[in-house]
Scaffold this motif. Structure first.
Motif, PDB file in Angstrom:
ATOM      1  N   SER A  27      16.939   3.080 -18.432  1.00  4.58           N
ATOM      2  CA  SER A  27      15.820   2.979 -19.504  1.00  4.58           C
ATOM      3  C   SER A  27      14.609   2.727 -19.310  1.00  4.58           C
ATOM      4  O   SER A  27      13.915   3.521 -19.829  1.00  4.58           O
ATOM      5  CB  SER A  27      16.357   1.410 -19.273  1.00  4.58           C
ATOM      6  N   ALA A  28      13.840   2.531 -17.705  1.00  5.14           N
ATOM      7  CA  ALA A  28      12.388   2.651 -17.636  1.00  5.14           C
ATOM      8  C   ALA A  28      11.755   4.068 -17.778  1.00  5.14           C
ATOM      9  O   ALA A  28      11.077   4.476 -18.126  1.00  5.14           O
ATOM     10  CB  ALA A  28      13.195   1.705 -15.920  1.00  5.14           C
ATOM     11  N   HIS A  29      13.146   5.003 -17.745  1.00  8.31           N
ATOM     12  CA  HIS A  29      12.573   6.150 -17.313  1.00  8.31           C
ATOM     13  C   HIS A  29      11.621   6.703 -18.800  1.00  8.31           C
ATOM     14  O   HIS A  29      10.375   7.873 -18.678  1.00  8.31           O
ATOM     15  CB  HIS A  29      13.387   7.346 -16.919  1.00  8.31           C
ATOM     16  N   ASN A  30      12.980   6.611 -19.706  1.00  6.05           N
ATOM     17  CA  ASN A  30      12.625   7.419 -20.893  1.00  6.05           C
ATOM     18  C   ASN A  30      11.809   5.989 -21.293  1.00  6.05           C
ATOM     19  O   ASN A  30      11.062   6.559 -22.539  1.00  6.05           O
ATOM     20  CB  ASN A  30      14.629   7.014 -21.213  1.00  6.05           C
ATOM     21  N   GLU A  31      12.210   5.066 -21.623  1.00  8.42           N
ATOM     22  CA  GLU A  31      10.736   4.590 -21.817  1.00  8.42           C
ATOM     23  C   GLU A  31       9.101   5.324 -21.851  1.00  8.42           C
ATOM     24  O   GLU A  31       8.446   5.467 -22.689  1.00  8.42           O
ATOM     25  CB  GLU A  31      10.598   3.120 -21.193  1.00  8.42           C
ATOM     26  N   ILE A  32       8.992   5.537 -20.779  1.00  4.37           N
ATOM     27  CA  ILE A  32       8.023   6.256 -20.053  1.00  4.37           C
ATOM     28  C   ILE A  32       7.730   7.742 -20.713  1.00  4.37           C
ATOM     29  O   ILE A  32       7.015   8.495 -21.456  1.00  4.37           O
ATOM     30  CB  ILE A  32       7.496   6.042 -18.763  1.00  4.37           C
ATOM     31  N   ARG A  33       9.339   8.179 -21.247  1.00  3.57           N
ATOM     32  CA  ARG A  33       9.217  10.125 -21.210  1.00  3.57           C
ATOM     33  C   ARG A  33       8.812   9.320 -22.512  1.00  3.57           C
ATOM     34  O   ARG A  33       8.487  10.381 -23.592  1.00  3.57           O
ATOM     35  CB  ARG A  33      10.388  10.387 -21.191  1.00  3.57           C
ATOM     36  N   ALA A  92       5.252   1.652 -11.060  1.00  2.00           N
ATOM     37  CA  ALA A  92       3.913   2.313  -9.535  1.00  2.00           C
ATOM     38  C   ALA A  92       4.165   3.757  -9.622  1.00  2.00           C
ATOM     39  O   ALA A  92       2.944   4.332  -9.835  1.00  2.00           O
ATOM     40  CB  ALA A  92       5.078   1.302  -8.034  1.00  2.00           C
ATOM     41  N   TRP A  93       4.819   4.209 -10.488  1.00  2.00           N
ATOM     42  CA  TRP A  93       4.862   6.216 -10.465  1.00  2.00           C
ATOM     43  C   TRP A  93       4.127   5.561 -11.856  1.00  2.00           C
ATOM     44  O   TRP A  93       3.493   7.181 -11.537  1.00  2.00           O
ATOM     45  CB  TRP A  93       7.012   5.809 -10.197  1.00  2.00           C
ATOM     46  N   ALA A  94       4.433   4.864 -12.826  1.00  2.00           N
ATOM     47  CA  ALA A  94       4.642   5.565 -14.118  1.00  2.00           C
ATOM     48  C   ALA A  94       2.770   5.414 -14.372  1.00  2.00           C
ATOM     49  O   ALA A  94       2.517   5.809 -14.861  1.00  2.00           O
ATOM     50  CB  ALA A  94       4.753   5.008 -15.149  1.00  2.00           C
ATOM     51  N   ASP A  95       2.675   4.593 -12.936  1.00  2.00           N
ATOM     52  CA  ASP A  95       0.802   3.850 -13.383  1.00  2.00           C
ATOM     53  C   ASP A  95      -0.022   5.280 -13.166  1.00  2.00           C
ATOM     54  O   ASP A  95      -1.365   5.051 -12.747  1.00  2.00           O
ATOM     55  CB  ASP A  95       0.999   2.916 -12.653  1.00  2.00           C
ATOM     56  N   GLU A  96       0.756   6.178 -11.820  1.00  2.00           N
ATOM     57  CA  GLU A  96      -0.272   6.814 -11.794  1.00  2.00           C
ATOM     58  C   GLU A  96      -0.295   7.843 -13.111  1.00  2.00           C
ATOM     59  O   GLU A  96      -1.976   8.824 -12.636  1.00  2.00           O
ATOM     60  CB  GLU A  96       0.359   8.376 -11.420  1.00  2.00           C
ATOM     61  N   ALA A  97      -0.061   7.501 -14.346  1.00  2.00           N
ATOM     62  CA  ALA A  97      -0.809   8.336 -15.829  1.00  2.00           C
ATOM     63  C   ALA A  97      -2.085   8.435 -15.471  1.00  2.00           C
ATOM     64  O   ALA A  97      -2.810   9.308 -16.181  1.00  2.00           O
ATOM     65  CB  ALA A  97      -0.349   7.444 -16.832  1.00  2.00           C
ATOM     66  N   ARG A  98      -2.971   6.953 -15.134  1.00  2.00           N
ATOM     67  CA  ARG A  98      -4.243   7.167 -15.886  1.00  2.00           C
ATOM     68  C   ARG A  98      -4.656   8.876 -14.665  1.00  2.00           C
ATOM     69  O   ARG A  98      -6.087   8.169 -14.813  1.00  2.00           O
ATOM     70  CB  ARG A  98      -4.605   5.793 -15.035  1.00  2.00           C
ATOM     71  N   ASN A  99      -4.490   8.933 -13.646  1.00  2.00           N
ATOM     72  CA  ASN A  99      -5.185   9.863 -12.753  1.00  2.00           C
ATOM     73  C   ASN A  99      -4.864  11.391 -13.676  1.00  2.00           C
ATOM     74  O   ASN A  99      -5.072  12.102 -12.737  1.00  2.00           O
ATOM     75  CB  ASN A  99      -4.439   9.929 -11.399  1.00  2.00           C
ATOM     76  N   GLY A 112       1.964  12.236  -9.373  1.00  2.00           N
ATOM     77  CA  GLY A 112       3.160  13.827  -9.180  1.00  2.00           C
ATOM     78  C   GLY A 112       4.836  12.533  -9.473  1.00  2.00           C
ATOM     79  O   GLY A 112       6.105  13.288  -9.479  1.00  2.00           O
ATOM     80  N   HIS A 113       4.359  11.487  -8.757  1.00  2.00           N
ATOM     81  CA  HIS A 113       4.948  10.340  -9.811  1.00  2.00           C
ATOM     82  C   HIS A 113       5.458  11.162 -10.642  1.00  2.00           C
ATOM     83  O   HIS A 113       6.113  10.798 -11.417  1.00  2.00           O
ATOM     84  CB  HIS A 113       5.299   9.028  -9.022  1.00  2.00           C
ATOM     85  N   TYR A 114       4.538   9.789 -11.708  1.00  2.00           N
ATOM     86  CA  TYR A 114       4.346   9.696 -13.022  1.00  2.00           C
ATOM     87  C   TYR A 114       5.230  11.461 -13.805  1.00  2.00           C
ATOM     88  O   TYR A 114       5.344  11.684 -14.482  1.00  2.00           O
ATOM     89  CB  TYR A 114       3.440   9.978 -13.752  1.00  2.00           C
ATOM     90  N   THR A 115       4.022  12.688 -13.327  1.00  2.00           N
ATOM     91  CA  THR A 115       4.569  14.489 -13.890  1.00  2.00           C
ATOM     92  C   THR A 115       5.821  14.585 -13.849  1.00  2.00           C
ATOM     93  O   THR A 115       6.610  14.474 -14.605  1.00  2.00           O
ATOM     94  CB  THR A 115       3.886  14.781 -13.383  1.00  2.00           C
ATOM     95  N   GLN A 116       6.343  14.020 -12.530  1.00  2.00           N
ATOM     96  CA  GLN A 116       7.981  14.041 -13.025  1.00  2.00           C
ATOM     97  C   GLN A 116       8.806  13.386 -13.860  1.00  2.00           C
ATOM     98  O   GLN A 116       9.651  14.256 -14.442  1.00  2.00           O
ATOM     99  CB  GLN A 116       8.648  13.597 -10.448  1.00  2.00           C
ATOM    100  N   ILE A 117       8.733  12.560 -13.753  1.00  2.00           N
ATOM    101  CA  ILE A 117       9.425  10.656 -14.936  1.00  2.00           C
ATOM    102  C   ILE A 117       8.792  12.324 -15.880  1.00  2.00           C
ATOM    103  O   ILE A 117       9.811  12.029 -16.844  1.00  2.00           O
ATOM    104  CB  ILE A 117       8.329  10.089 -15.073  1.00  2.00           C
TER     105      ILE A 117
END
Length: 154
Positions: A27-33, A92-99, A112-117
């Motif tokens: 669910s957490a992954h798919n919210e970000i996607r 923590a991984w999704a917050d990398e979107a700002r970078n 890279g954690h965000y872009t992998q998600i």
């Protein structure tokens, strides 16, 4: 009869705990996607086993590194002296979107954690956690992997 009932209650309790972890992670992954406009992932028990094995390995060896020569995408998270939650790890991984800058397809820092998600071509995810009394290691594996140099995640 009472022993059988207790065993069944124990098994049911463990199954629901495992499925809750799976549901929370997917669910957490798919919210970000969804925010990135990419299709949802499906949970893979095979990837979950691989991720849990690597998390246990890292915890036992007191290391923190990606699996060498891995053929899967992989996100890692570690915390010492506290416990974390699915929400905190994924945040923590999704917050990398700002970078990440989509237009230039570049990171100003770690992303890279965000872009992998949110990697559009990734279809499956499985995650595992290993803990002792001091430390936690979280690992998520992705198939097919993302973060190909020169390609945009979505």
């Amino acid at each position: 009869m009472r022993l059988v009932l207790l065993i069944l209650v124990f098994i049911a309790g463990n199954l629901s705990a495992e499925s809750r972890f799976d549901r929370e992670m997917i669910s957490a992954h798919n919210e970000i996607r969804a925010r990135a406009g990419v299709p949802p992932l499906v949970w893979s028990e095979r990837l979950e086993a691989v991720a849990e094995d690597w998390a246990k390995n890292l915890l036992a060896r007191r290391e923190f590194s990606h699996r060498p020569n891995g053929k899967l995408g992989e996100n890692l998270f570690a915390i010492t002296g506290a416990r974390s939650s699915t929400t905190e790890v994924i945040r923590a991984w999704a917050d990398e979107a700002r970078n990440y800058d989509y237009r230039s397809n570049r990171c100003s820092d770690v992303c890279g954690h965000y872009t992998q998600i949110v990697w559009r071509d990734t279809k499956q995810v499985g995650c595992g956690v290993a803990r002792d009394n001091r430390r936690e290691i979280w690992v998520c594996n992705y198939d097919p992997p993302g973060n190909w140099v020169g390609h945009r995640p979505y």
